[in-house]
Scaffold this motif. Structure first.
Motif: not given
Length: 262
Positions: A12, A14-15, A105-106, A110
């Motif tokens: 999370s 990193s995103r 995946e975000v 986020e």
């Protein structure tokens, strides 16, 4: 389970950083947005100082410099966080960026937080610079209750980021954002203590202005810098700020649009 939780948090983070870097690159390339974020707040703070009624402030035990600095933080948050994020969210929505991000995946949080990261970082840096300027160049005392000052700034960041997302619901394009952001901007400038403390307004006007979304943020900043607030007043102000933030977050979850408005 602990390893899975750590990996999830790392992923999370990193995103969020990746989204923040991408948004910062877009901000740097957009000269209008960059000017709004870096130069316009400074000009607005300086302009407000020239129209603040010094005589009225003296009657309340305040100075023009003190009012300029405490109100200036609100001006920075409105311009850098609120206005810039409305335009950023609308632009990414209309360009289908938000829609494409949701297919990966975000998470929704986020996406919104990553888009807000550059504006929030710039706003926090400018608020810190304003506090330093007030203490060094304008001969103001250091903040008497730093924890309230920090709480006011963080509450303002969260509230205005959420209100920016809410404002996109009725903002069809980036150009229209100049109009849809105007009501909150003007109401906050005139009624939330950025020019004149709410306490100096007539009683019936002050009662209404005291309920505006940015008013508790401005009050917390003033309490933190200048002091003079009792525990009951601080708790009431914190409660109002939390209530507005919770209402704004609920509105985002309920009505935020991810699809282009065409």
């Amino acid at each position: 389970m602990r390893a899975v939780d750590v990996d999830a948090r790392t992923g999370s983070g990193s995103r969020l950083l990746a989204l923040g870097r991408a948004e910062l690159t877009l901000l740097w390339r957009n000269r209008t947005a960059l000017y709004t974020a870096l130069l316009l707040p400074v000009a607005m703070v300086w302009a407000t100082r020239s129209v603040i009624p010094a005589d009225d402030l003296r009657e309340a035990g305040l100075t023009r410099n003190a009012q300029t600095m405490s109100g200036g933080i609100g001006v920075i948050l409105l311009l850098v966080v609120y206005y810039n994020l409305v335009t950023a969210y609308v632009a990414r929505r209309e360009e289908l960026v938000l829609k494409r991000l949701r297919t990966g995946e975000v998470s929704d949080l986020e996406i919104l937080a990553g888009t807000a990261l550059p504006a929030v970082a710039v706003a926090l840096a400018q608020c810190a610079a304003l506090v330093l300027t007030g203490a060094v160049l304008l001969d103001l005392p250091a903040p008497r209750r730093p924890e309230l000052l920090v709480a006011g700034v963080l509450a303002g960041v969260l509230l205005l980021a959420a209100l920016a997302a809410v404002s996109t619901v009725f903002t069809r394009s980036v150009e229209v954002a100049q109009l849809t952001t105007l009501p909150l901007f003007m109401a906050s400038l005139l009624g939330s203590g950025l020019f004149v403390p709410v306490d100096l307004l007539p009683d019936h006007v002050a009662a209404v202005c005291g309920l505006l979304p940015v008013t508790p943020v401005t009050d917390l900043v003033r309490f933190g810098w200048l002091g003079g607030a009792g525990a009951a007043e601080v708790l009431r102000t914190l409660g109002l700020a939390v209530a507005w933030a919770a209402l704004a977050v609920f509105a985002v979850r309920r009505w935020f649009r991810w699809e282009p408005r065409r």
